[in-house]
Design a protein around this motif. Structure first.
Motif, PDB file in Angstrom:
ATOM      1  N   MET A 233     -33.541-100.878 -53.035  1.00 29.52           N
ATOM      2  CA  MET A 233     -33.815-100.029 -51.699  1.00 29.52           C
ATOM      3  C   MET A 233     -32.443 -99.434 -50.906  1.00 29.52           C
ATOM      4  O   MET A 233     -32.316 -99.011 -50.016  1.00 29.52           O
ATOM      5  CB  MET A 233     -34.807-100.285 -50.778  1.00 29.52           C
ATOM      6  N   LYS A 234     -31.344-100.394 -51.415  1.00 29.97           N
ATOM      7  CA  LYS A 234     -29.915-100.041 -50.668  1.00 29.97           C
ATOM      8  C   LYS A 234     -29.757 -98.463 -50.907  1.00 29.97           C
ATOM      9  O   LYS A 234     -29.889 -97.825 -51.984  1.00 29.97           O
ATOM     10  CB  LYS A 234     -29.043-101.070 -51.222  1.00 29.97           C
ATOM     11  N   GLY A 235     -29.241 -97.956 -49.811  1.00 31.21           N
ATOM     12  CA  GLY A 235     -28.983 -96.587 -49.762  1.00 31.21           C
ATOM     13  C   GLY A 235     -30.141 -95.696 -49.495  1.00 31.21           C
ATOM     14  O   GLY A 235     -30.016 -94.343 -49.448  1.00 31.21           O
ATOM     15  N   LYS A 236     -31.292 -96.344 -49.480  1.00 29.02           N
ATOM     16  CA  LYS A 236     -32.691 -95.617 -49.184  1.00 29.02           C
ATOM     17  C   LYS A 236     -33.421 -95.982 -47.878  1.00 29.02           C
ATOM     18  O   LYS A 236     -32.830 -96.668 -47.085  1.00 29.02           O
ATOM     19  CB  LYS A 236     -33.628 -96.015 -50.328  1.00 29.02           C
ATOM     20  N   TYR A 237     -34.467 -95.744 -47.805  1.00 30.55           N
ATOM     21  CA  TYR A 237     -35.343 -95.472 -46.322  1.00 30.55           C
ATOM     22  C   TYR A 237     -36.872 -96.265 -46.925  1.00 30.55           C
ATOM     23  O   TYR A 237     -37.321 -95.792 -47.854  1.00 30.55           O
ATOM     24  CB  TYR A 237     -35.493 -94.378 -45.724  1.00 30.55           C
TER      25      TYR A 237
END
Length: 330
Positions: A233-237
């Protein structure tokens, strides 16, 4: 003959003691709850969630039933409240109830299904729009007299990935689609819905910009969103209105603090009320947090309250087939 009539009248007039813990009942008109129960019930209110087991045991002394919120019920509670016969859960989740222990102590329990799905879905949408429209960030900076517009996230180029496709997820998906978001989902089985299906959580996360959790919390799903999935989920919400225990909160806090995960909208936490790592997460500037109140709108509260009360009345009237929905097998 006279003695028999006396016994019948005594049974009819015997008052049933009910403890009511959800804070939601403080929002209902004063006489509504009493009128819904009727004259055969004596009601005892805590005014909100009971945080300690010892306090809950004290409150439950002499109670025949409890209309309960998120309090944990297990053997340590049940062995100290021998009069308790029935638990009516205010809501649909029952991960706080140890079903094995309830069966052991012959205490029946019910939940309320399919009433507040739209309310929870609207709350999901509020968290989503809070993230994509920078509502919290703008409110914070502007309150400090900092005029910095920032940049909102366009729905037309944003994919919302739903982990789980139950009743709430279906309502939320419709709302997202109406606003122009692309919607994809993971579920154990493919559903009859007009959205792209992924058969693994990994592929769902990789193909989403915002991930929303819609799973029940069971022994199998506890901490299902572990370090592996959180790294994806890095770079995500992340949005979670399901259960806090689905997520490894310690690692989530780390990635949110580092802004590796860009932000989160959270209505639920591992520890409620928020303490320990849960309280640290909710103070982060890139987190929108609410206190497990997604289902708390005026209409849903009254409807869930009515059904939860009816479940208690059905139990003591020996109309178990009318209860929505028994989760024990006593």
């Amino acid at each position: 003959m006279y003695k028999s009539r006396w016994r019948t009248n005594f049974i009819f007039l015997k008052m049933i003691n009910v403890l009511i813990t959800p804070q939601a009942f403080t929002y209902l008109p004063p006489n509504t709850t009493k009128s819904l129960f009727g004259d055969n019930y004596t009601l005892h209110f805590t005014g909100g969630q009971v945080e300690s087991s010892s306090d809950l045991i004290d409150y439950l002394q002499g109670m025949d039933a409890c209309l309960i919120g998120s309090e944990t019920i297990n053997e340590s509670i049940l062995q100290n409240v021998p009069k308790l016969k029935f638990l009516s859960r205010f809501g649909v989740g029952y991960d706080s109830l140890n079903i094995k222990d309830l069966n052991k102590f012959k205490v029946q329990a019910s939940i309320v299904q399919n009433i507040n799905n739209e309310a929870v879905a609207r709350h999901c949408l509020s968290l989503l729009l809070g993230i994509t429209n920078n509502i919290t960030t703008q409110n914070t900076t502007l309150s400090r007299s900092i005029w910095d517009k920032g940049l909102n996230i366009s729905p037309e180029h944003t994919t919302v990935g739903l982990i789980g496709m139950g009743p709430v997820a279906k309502e939320f998906a419709k709302m997202c689609k109406f606003l122009g978001f692309n919607v994809v989902y993971f579920s154990r089985t493919k559903k009859e819905v007009p959205y792209t299906y992924f058969n693994t959580i990994e592929s769902l996360i990789k193909n989403s910009d915002i991930i929303s959790l819609h799973l029940k919390c069971t022994p199998e799903t506890t901490n299902i969103i572990d370090t592996f999935y959180l790294d994806l989920m890095k770079g995500k919400y992340l949005i979670n209105t399901a259960r806090g225990k689905l997520v490894n909160e310690t690692y989530l806090h780390k990635l949110l603090y580092e802004k590796a995960i860009l932000g989160a909208g959270l209505d639920v936490f591992t520890y409620e009320p928020s303490v320990r790592i849960s309280s640290q997460i909710r103070t982060l500037p890139n987190v929108i947090s609410t206190c497990h109140m997604a289902a708390y709108d005026s209409y849903s509260i009254s409807q869930v309250a009515t059904q939860a009360i009816n479940n208690i009345k059905y139990f003591f009237d020996n109309k178990l087939n009318k209860i929505n929905t028994l989760v024990t097998n006593v």
